[in-house]
Motif scaffolding. Structure first.
Motif, PDB file in Angstrom:
ATOM      1  N   SER A  78       0.804  -1.212   0.111  1.00 45.52           N
ATOM      2  CA  SER A  78       0.089  -0.102  -0.021  1.00 45.52           C
ATOM      3  C   SER A  78       1.016   1.183  -0.007  1.00 45.52           C
ATOM      4  N   GLY A  79       2.102   1.247   0.206  1.00 42.10           N
ATOM      5  CA  GLY A  79       2.818   2.287   0.376  1.00 42.10           C
ATOM      6  C   GLY A  79       2.795   3.115   1.734  1.00 42.10           C
ATOM      7  N   ASP A  80       2.261   2.688   2.622  1.00 42.78           N
ATOM      8  CA  ASP A  80       2.101   3.241   4.117  1.00 42.78           C
ATOM      9  C   ASP A  80       3.537   3.127   4.745  1.00 42.78           C
ATOM     10  N   GLU A  81       3.760   4.705   4.904  1.00 43.22           N
ATOM     11  CA  GLU A  81       5.194   4.940   5.336  1.00 43.22           C
ATOM     12  C   GLU A  81       5.579   4.408   6.714  1.00 43.22           C
ATOM     13  N   ARG A  82       4.713   4.305   7.516  1.00 41.23           N
ATOM     14  CA  ARG A  82       4.621   3.867   9.181  1.00 41.23           C
ATOM     15  C   ARG A  82       5.594   2.518   9.054  1.00 41.23           C
ATOM     16  N   PRO A  91      11.086  10.839   2.999  1.00 37.34           N
ATOM     17  CA  PRO A  91      10.617  11.529   1.860  1.00 37.34           C
ATOM     18  C   PRO A  91      11.904  11.291   0.552  1.00 37.34           C
ATOM     19  N   VAL A  92      12.881  11.196   1.056  1.00 38.57           N
ATOM     20  CA  VAL A  92      13.965  11.246  -0.258  1.00 38.57           C
ATOM     21  C   VAL A  92      13.807   9.897  -1.017  1.00 38.57           C
ATOM     22  N   ARG A  93      13.415   8.712  -0.056  1.00 43.26           N
ATOM     23  CA  ARG A  93      13.411   7.555  -0.799  1.00 43.26           C
ATOM     24  C   ARG A  93      12.040   7.412  -1.390  1.00 43.26           C
ATOM     25  N   ARG A  94      10.975   8.166  -0.977  1.00 48.05           N
ATOM     26  CA  ARG A  94       9.620   7.980  -1.726  1.00 48.05           C
ATOM     27  C   ARG A  94       9.811   8.807  -2.897  1.00 48.05           C
ATOM     28  N   PHE A  95      10.422  10.015  -2.932  1.00 48.16           N
ATOM     29  CA  PHE A  95      10.417  10.844  -4.250  1.00 48.16           C
ATOM     30  C   PHE A  95      11.349   9.944  -5.318  1.00 48.16           C
ATOM     31  N   LYS A 155      19.989  12.891  -9.445  1.00 46.72           N
ATOM     32  CA  LYS A 155      20.695  13.710  -8.651  1.00 46.72           C
ATOM     33  C   LYS A 155      20.581  15.018  -8.729  1.00 46.72           C
ATOM     34  N   LYS A 156      20.304  15.601  -9.815  1.00 52.01           N
ATOM     35  CA  LYS A 156      19.797  16.968 -10.240  1.00 52.01           C
ATOM     36  C   LYS A 156      18.336  17.311  -9.318  1.00 52.01           C
ATOM     37  N   ALA A 157      17.790  16.331  -9.569  1.00 47.71           N
ATOM     38  CA  ALA A 157      16.252  16.485  -9.068  1.00 47.71           C
ATOM     39  C   ALA A 157      16.380  16.630  -7.416  1.00 47.71           C
ATOM     40  N   LEU A 158      17.060  15.749  -6.931  1.00 47.23           N
ATOM     41  CA  LEU A 158      17.377  15.558  -5.558  1.00 47.23           C
ATOM     42  C   LEU A 158      18.020  16.735  -4.762  1.00 47.23           C
ATOM     43  N   ARG A 159      19.087  17.372  -5.483  1.00 49.79           N
ATOM     44  CA  ARG A 159      19.704  18.456  -5.350  1.00 49.79           C
ATOM     45  C   ARG A 159      18.623  19.772  -5.029  1.00 49.79           C
ATOM     46  N   GLU A 160      17.633  19.705  -5.864  1.00 51.19           N
ATOM     47  CA  GLU A 160      16.941  20.777  -5.961  1.00 51.19           C
ATOM     48  C   GLU A 160      15.647  20.740  -4.961  1.00 51.19           C
ATOM     49  N   ARG A 161      15.207  19.362  -4.785  1.00 54.37           N
ATOM     50  CA  ARG A 161      14.100  19.416  -3.847  1.00 54.37           C
ATOM     51  C   ARG A 161      14.512  19.042  -2.530  1.00 54.37           C
ATOM     52  N   PHE A 162      15.603  18.574  -2.121  1.00 59.68           N
ATOM     53  CA  PHE A 162      16.120  17.928  -0.789  1.00 59.68           C
ATOM     54  C   PHE A 162      17.771  18.687  -0.684  1.00 59.68           C
ATOM     55  N   PRO A 163      17.834  19.822  -0.517  1.00 59.16           N
ATOM     56  CA  PRO A 163      19.087  20.170  -0.540  1.00 59.16           C
ATOM     57  C   PRO A 163      19.816  19.972   0.891  1.00 59.16           C
ATOM     58  N   ASP A 164      18.921  19.935   1.970  1.00 60.66           N
ATOM     59  CA  ASP A 164      19.479  19.620   3.150  1.00 60.66           C
ATOM     60  C   ASP A 164      19.751  18.280   3.603  1.00 60.66           C
ATOM     61  N   GLU A 165      18.963  17.356   2.957  1.00 57.30           N
ATOM     62  CA  GLU A 165      18.665  15.805   3.440  1.00 57.30           C
ATOM     63  C   GLU A 165      19.632  15.174   3.080  1.00 57.30           C
ATOM     64  N   SER A 166      20.127  14.112   3.661  1.00 59.47           N
ATOM     65  CA  SER A 166      20.871  13.252   3.274  1.00 59.47           C
ATOM     66  C   SER A 166      20.599  12.222   2.110  1.00 59.47           C
TER      67      SER A 166
END
Length: 197
Positions: A78-82, A91-95, A155-166
């Motif tokens: 189902s994709g339930d994050e819990r 959120p990074v892995r989901r994206f 990598k480009k999309a992650l840098r734009e969307r999640f600049p501060d996350e690992s």
């Protein structure tokens, strides 16, 4: 004489007030989902009675492991994050999953193409065997180029969307997902092809 007592009384009253724990704001989030009543009651019952022996403790451990695994399987469907495994949470892995699932990848067709090439290579004709070898080489080159392109764009999309996350290990996670056929992927794809993640 009386003044010093009143000051002492005030100081002790403030010390007692400071020592009392602050009550939690009822509107503040608690950081975890509220369990269902049946789950909470079953947890209370199991915690209230300690296991009688080693066998009972092992049985309880097996049951808790079984329920955790069944929750995890449901979450993968189902994709339930819990209840997702640790490698799929966040959120990074989901994206990343949505990014891969929204595109066509050459690598996801590797298995059917490999089976076709294997059947062609078993034919008695030498020309068909040569064609199968060329197909094999072409498929590998296309998968490598597609993987480099996917990694660069991700990598480009992650840098734009999640600049501060690992973002450690995310590209490898994405490339492993591209190797799986879409209907076999876990967690199940949550976006349609062509849809922006």
């Amino acid at each position: 004489m009386f003044r010093s007592r009143s000051k002492d009384g005030q100081d002790s009253a403030t010390q007692v007030a400071d020592a009392e724990p602050q009550s939690r704001d009822p509107q503040a989030p608690k950081g975890r989902p509220t369990p269902k009543r049946s789950e909470a009651q079953s947890q209370r019952r199991t915690l209230a009675t300690p296991p009688a022996g080693r066998k009972e403790a092992a049985k309880r451990a097996r049951e808790t492991r079984r329920t955790a695994l069944s929750r995890q399987r449901e979450a993968l469907a189902s994709g339930d994050e819990r209840y997702l495994p640790a490698r799929d949470k966040g959120p990074v892995r989901r994206f990343t999953r949505d990014f891969v699932d929204s595109k066509w990848c050459v690598a996801e067709f590797f298995l059917p193409i490999a089976v076709t090439i294997l059947i062609l290579s078993l034919m008695p004709s030498l020309q068909i065997k040569n064609i199968s070898l060329l197909l094999w080489l072409g498929v590998i080159v296309m998968i490598v180029l597609d993987s480099f392109s996917t990694a660069f764009r991700l990598k480009k999309a992650l840098r734009e969307r999640f600049p501060d996350e690992s973002r450690k290990g995310v590209v490898g996670y994405a490339l492993m997902r591209t190797l799986q056929m879409r209907r076999m992927r876990l967690p199940k794809p949550q976006v349609a092809r062509g849809e922006r993640p």
